[in-house]
Design a protein around this motif. Structure first.
Motif, PDB file in Angstrom:
ATOM      1  N   HIS A  31      34.180  25.516  55.518  1.00 23.74           N
ATOM      2  CA  HIS A  31      35.554  25.868  55.167  1.00 23.74           C
ATOM      3  C   HIS A  31      35.479  26.810  53.967  1.00 23.74           C
ATOM      4  O   HIS A  31      35.184  26.367  52.863  1.00 23.74           O
ATOM      5  N   LEU A  32      35.710  28.084  54.229  1.00 19.28           N
ATOM      6  CA  LEU A  32      35.471  29.102  53.219  1.00 19.28           C
ATOM      7  C   LEU A  32      36.735  29.869  52.867  1.00 19.28           C
ATOM      8  O   LEU A  32      37.690  29.908  53.644  1.00 19.28           O
ATOM      9  N   GLU A  33      36.670  30.497  51.706  1.00 20.11           N
ATOM     10  CA  GLU A  33      37.699  31.448  51.310  1.00 20.11           C
ATOM     11  C   GLU A  33      36.974  32.752  51.000  1.00 20.11           C
ATOM     12  O   GLU A  33      35.958  32.749  50.306  1.00 20.11           O
ATOM     13  N   ALA A  34      37.513  33.855  51.527  1.00 25.70           N
ATOM     14  CA  ALA A  34      36.951  35.168  51.235  1.00 25.70           C
ATOM     15  C   ALA A  34      38.052  36.065  50.693  1.00 25.70           C
ATOM     16  O   ALA A  34      39.157  36.116  51.235  1.00 25.70           O
ATOM     17  N   VAL A  35      37.724  36.733  49.609  1.00 25.51           N
ATOM     18  CA  VAL A  35      38.596  37.777  49.052  1.00 25.51           C
ATOM     19  C   VAL A  35      37.847  39.081  49.269  1.00 25.51           C
ATOM     20  O   VAL A  35      36.686  39.213  48.864  1.00 25.51           O
ATOM     21  N   VAL A  36      38.498  40.012  49.948  1.00 29.19           N
ATOM     22  CA  VAL A  36      37.850  41.273  50.302  1.00 29.19           C
ATOM     23  C   VAL A  36      38.703  42.426  49.784  1.00 29.19           C
ATOM     24  O   VAL A  36      39.897  42.500  50.071  1.00 29.19           O
ATOM     25  N   VAL A  37      38.062  43.314  49.038  1.00 32.82           N
ATOM     26  CA  VAL A  37      38.717  44.502  48.496  1.00 32.82           C
ATOM     27  C   VAL A  37      38.027  45.711  49.109  1.00 32.82           C
ATOM     28  O   VAL A  37      36.818  45.893  48.940  1.00 32.82           O
ATOM     29  N   SER A  38      38.793  46.513  49.869  1.00 30.95           N
ATOM     30  CA  SER A  38      38.182  47.645  50.549  1.00 30.95           C
ATOM     31  C   SER A  38      39.158  48.806  50.690  1.00 30.95           C
ATOM     32  O   SER A  38      40.336  48.604  51.025  1.00 30.95           O
ATOM     33  N   ALA A  39      38.641  50.004  50.499  1.00 34.23           N
ATOM     34  CA  ALA A  39      39.436  51.215  50.733  1.00 34.23           C
ATOM     35  C   ALA A  39      39.750  51.367  52.224  1.00 34.23           C
ATOM     36  O   ALA A  39      40.716  52.042  52.589  1.00 34.23           O
ATOM     37  N   GLU A  40      38.966  50.721  53.088  1.00 36.13           N
ATOM     38  CA  GLU A  40      39.217  50.758  54.532  1.00 36.13           C
ATOM     39  C   GLU A  40      40.571  50.146  54.901  1.00 36.13           C
ATOM     40  O   GLU A  40      41.092  50.387  55.984  1.00 36.13           O
ATOM     41  N   PHE A  41      41.133  49.349  54.005  1.00 34.19           N
ATOM     42  CA  PHE A  41      42.408  48.696  54.273  1.00 34.19           C
ATOM     43  C   PHE A  41      43.610  49.605  54.036  1.00 34.19           C
ATOM     44  O   PHE A  41      44.722  49.258  54.399  1.00 34.19           O
ATOM     45  N   GLU A  42      43.379  50.761  53.411  1.00 36.63           N
ATOM     46  CA  GLU A  42      44.478  51.691  53.109  1.00 36.63           C
ATOM     47  C   GLU A  42      45.248  52.025  54.382  1.00 36.63           C
ATOM     48  O   GLU A  42      44.666  52.389  55.401  1.00 36.63           O
ATOM     49  N   GLY A  43      46.561  51.879  54.314  1.00 35.22           N
ATOM     50  CA  GLY A  43      47.420  52.254  55.428  1.00 35.22           C
ATOM     51  C   GLY A  43      47.427  51.284  56.595  1.00 35.22           C
ATOM     52  O   GLY A  43      48.065  51.550  57.607  1.00 35.22           O
ATOM     53  N   LYS A  44      46.703  50.178  56.483  1.00 32.89           N
ATOM     54  CA  LYS A  44      46.654  49.193  57.562  1.00 32.89           C
ATOM     55  C   LYS A  44      47.510  47.977  57.205  1.00 32.89           C
ATOM     56  O   LYS A  44      47.623  47.610  56.050  1.00 32.89           O
ATOM     57  N   THR A  45      48.101  47.375  58.217  1.00 33.48           N
ATOM     58  CA  THR A  45      48.878  46.159  57.995  1.00 33.48           C
ATOM     59  C   THR A  45      47.932  45.025  57.603  1.00 33.48           C
ATOM     60  O   THR A  45      46.708  45.107  57.826  1.00 33.48           O
ATOM     61  N   ARG A  46      48.487  43.979  57.047  1.00 30.41           N
ATOM     62  CA  ARG A  46      47.679  42.811  56.678  1.00 30.41           C
ATOM     63  C   ARG A  46      46.954  42.266  57.909  1.00 30.41           C
ATOM     64  O   ARG A  46      45.792  41.871  57.827  1.00 30.41           O
ATOM     65  N   VAL A  47      47.618  42.247  59.052  1.00 20.98           N
ATOM     66  CA  VAL A  47      46.990  41.750  60.282  1.00 20.98           C
ATOM     67  C   VAL A  47      45.774  42.601  60.642  1.00 20.98           C
ATOM     68  O   VAL A  47      44.709  42.069  60.954  1.00 20.98           O
ATOM     69  N   LYS A  48      45.897  43.907  60.575  1.00 18.84           N
ATOM     70  CA  LYS A  48      44.768  44.798  60.886  1.00 18.84           C
ATOM     71  C   LYS A  48      43.633  44.618  59.875  1.00 18.84           C
ATOM     72  O   LYS A  48      42.455  44.652  60.243  1.00 18.84           O
ATOM     73  N   GLN A  49      43.987  44.415  58.617  1.00 23.08           N
ATOM     74  CA  GLN A  49      42.971  44.170  57.595  1.00 23.08           C
ATOM     75  C   GLN A  49      42.181  42.910  57.930  1.00 23.08           C
ATOM     76  O   GLN A  49      40.949  42.895  57.895  1.00 23.08           O
ATOM     77  N   HIS A  50      42.901  41.854  58.269  1.00 20.82           N
ATOM     78  CA  HIS A  50      42.252  40.583  58.592  1.00 20.82           C
ATOM     79  C   HIS A  50      41.407  40.714  59.854  1.00 20.82           C
ATOM     80  O   HIS A  50      40.311  40.140  59.929  1.00 20.82           O
ATOM     81  N   PRO A  76      41.933  48.709  46.975  1.00 17.75           N
ATOM     82  CA  PRO A  76      41.552  48.770  45.559  1.00 17.75           C
ATOM     83  C   PRO A  76      42.769  48.860  44.625  1.00 17.75           C
ATOM     84  O   PRO A  76      42.787  48.231  43.563  1.00 17.75           O
ATOM     85  N   GLN A  77      43.805  49.585  45.040  1.00 14.21           N
ATOM     86  CA  GLN A  77      44.995  49.716  44.207  1.00 14.21           C
ATOM     87  C   GLN A  77      45.741  48.385  44.084  1.00 14.21           C
ATOM     88  O   GLN A  77      46.203  48.020  43.003  1.00 14.21           O
ATOM     89  N   ALA A  78      45.861  47.662  45.187  1.00 11.60           N
ATOM     90  CA  ALA A  78      46.534  46.361  45.156  1.00 11.60           C
ATOM     91  C   ALA A  78      45.732  45.364  44.316  1.00 11.60           C
ATOM     92  O   ALA A  78      46.300  44.550  43.591  1.00 11.60           O
ATOM     93  N   TRP A  79      44.409  45.446  44.399  1.00 12.86           N
ATOM     94  CA  TRP A  79      43.540  44.565  43.614  1.00 12.86           C
ATOM     95  C   TRP A  79      43.729  44.837  42.126  1.00 12.86           C
ATOM     96  O   TRP A  79      43.837  43.927  41.318  1.00 12.86           O
ATOM     97  N   GLN A  80      43.788  46.124  41.791  1.00 15.60           N
ATOM     98  CA  GLN A  80      43.998  46.515  40.402  1.00 15.60           C
ATOM     99  C   GLN A  80      45.377  46.064  39.924  1.00 15.60           C
ATOM    100  O   GLN A  80      45.532  45.621  38.784  1.00 15.60           O
ATOM    101  N   ALA A  81      46.370  46.134  40.793  1.00 13.76           N
ATOM    102  CA  ALA A  81      47.721  45.688  40.448  1.00 13.76           C
ATOM    103  C   ALA A  81      47.767  44.190  40.167  1.00 13.76           C
ATOM    104  O   ALA A  81      48.629  43.708  39.441  1.00 13.76           O
TER     105      ALA A  81
END
Length: 86
Positions: A31-50, A76-81
């Motif tokens: 049972h894990l938790e992962a926090v992932v910060v990636s520029a690949e997520f730019e412009g993608k919905t949360r569902v697509k990111q997941h 990265p911008q949301a992480w910084q925020a």
């Protein structure tokens, strides 16, 4: 069972350059938790990111090496925020 480091490496293989933080939520290793910060997520919905992260872990989840995964994804911008260093 997979190690936290292996999970991190699987995600980074799919999302090069991503910052990945993995922790065991129960002490049992499945049972894990992962926090992932990636520029690949730019412009993608949360569902697509997941979906990107789940695709990296598909084999481990199918074999039930990972039984449950709590997932938080950030650009990265949301992480910084959130007040976190990039």
């Amino acid at each position: 069972m997979v190690s936290l480091k292996q999970v991190e490496e699987m995600i980074q293989a799919k999302l090069p350059g991503a910052q990945v933080f993995v922790r065991d939520l129960t002490g049992g290793g499945d049972h894990l938790e992962a926090v992932v910060v990636s520029a690949e997520f730019e412009g993608k919905t949360r569902v697509k990111q997941h979906q990107l992260v789940y695709s990296a872990l598909q084999e481990a989840m199918a074999s039930e090496a990972i039984h449950a995964l709590a997932l938080k994804t950030y650009t990265p911008q949301a992480w910084q925020a959130e007040g976190q260093p990039v």
